[in-house]
Design an enzyme around this catalytic site. Sequence first.
Site, short mmCIF file in Angstrom:
data_model
loop_
_atom_site.label_atom_id
_atom_site.label_comp_id
_atom_site.label_asym_id
_atom_site.label_seq_id
_atom_site.Cartn_x
_atom_site.Cartn_y
_atom_site.Cartn_z
N CYS A 254 0.88 -1.18 0.00
CA CYS A 254 0.00 0.00 0.00
C CYS A 254 0.91 1.22 0.00
O CYS A 254 0.88 2.05 0.91
CB CYS A 254 -0.93 -0.01 1.21
SG CYS A 254 -1.87 -1.53 1.45
N GLY B 107 7.01 6.95 0.75
CA GLY B 107 7.97 7.35 1.79
C GLY B 107 8.58 6.17 2.52
O GLY B 107 9.79 6.15 2.79
N ASP C 270 0.77 -0.85 4.94
CA ASP C 270 0.39 0.43 5.55
C ASP C 270 -1.01 0.74 5.00
O ASP C 270 -1.17 1.49 4.05
CB ASP C 270 1.39 1.51 5.16
CG ASP C 270 1.13 2.84 5.87
OD1 ASP C 270 0.29 2.86 6.78
OD2 ASP C 270 1.75 3.85 5.49
N CYS D 72 -2.08 4.88 10.29
CA CYS D 72 -1.87 6.18 10.94
C CYS D 72 -3.15 6.55 11.69
O CYS D 72 -3.62 7.69 11.63
CB CYS D 72 -1.46 7.25 9.95
SG CYS D 72 -2.60 7.53 8.58
#
Length: 398
Positions: free
Chosen positions: A227, A232, A296, A349
Amino acid sequence: MVEHIVQAVVEIFTQNRYADKVIERTFKNQRKWGARDRRFFAESVYEIVRWWRYLGALAGFDPTKTAVDTAAVWQIWSAWCYDTHGTLPEWEETKKFDTQNFAARKESISSVAIRESVPDWLYEYGRQEFGEEWNQILHAMNQPAEVFLRANTLCGTREELLRKLKGEEIAVTPVSELDAGLKLLERKNLASSESFKQGLFEIQDGASQMVAPLLRPEPGMKVIDACAGGGGKSLHLAALMKNRGKIISMDVHAWKLESLKERARRNHVDIIETRVIDSDKVIKSLEKSADRVLLDVPCSALGVLRRNPDTKWKLTAEEVQKILILQSEILQNYSQMVKPGGLLVYATCSLMPAENERQVKKFLEHNKQDWSLVEELHTLPHREGFDGFYGALLKRRS
């Protein structure tokens, strides 16, 4: 300038546009603005969006329950300006703001949901999950986020980057919890610095910098970032692998992967291969092929409200339920790409246990013969000072 601020806020709340995109487009249209103007504009928009409900209460109404128009935004801007500076410009648009009863209105706000400026459903959701600690978390999430950098260790050490940035008059300090992390001490346009252009660092929050090391990648491995988004963490994985091995960075959005290719070139990374997930066949073709897999996953993003305060006004309880279903499907299906004996990191997150440890617990209950939990990572803004992040390291037995 204020007219541009008001117009930006109107677009964010009436046209459902993302704050960062509205700000970016405004900058492109206002090329004569200097650095100070740009900073004032961006910070003003973010602060008004962040404190939207609280400022509405100071202006005498609840903007989450009434129609938003230009007149309402002017009232909220006036409340923000008066609350911050104690005075108002003598403009036609500000004459409607009632300064006489301002102190009384401010004193009368007893609701924590209004004081901390969140929708009622989100306040109750957080209270159910965290109890009294939720008030501390909310308060921390209403503070502007600090800026963290990650030294690109393919190009040099953190100490070498420190010296380089000092020469460019960019003030930073090392972060002890992060092997390659630095904290910016004074905000600057980092993208225009020579060090950034040379690929010596990436802008990446401290919590986000903890995810790639959790996966324990090693040089020569085959790693899948399933994902990847803008990439980053793929770039961080490449640095940890010393640019040796293979990273397959995948996403359902091709345009995000195009951005990653550009970033990889700037970071001097050549082990990343991008693949668009346009069918189930892409995942099945990689079954049991990877030493490491990073998931992620899409989430509510409630851990990064400091950076994206408009998320709390766009998200709904119904959307959270849809996200939970999607996360469960991704974890179950994408985990099949890990080799027996390999490792997987499930990360979000988000702060919420329903998206984090409870998702992992459910997965392990359904796959107890094949998978085990090795380690968990939790960060909360009021505790570590980083974004709210979760990571779980899982090992595949067979």
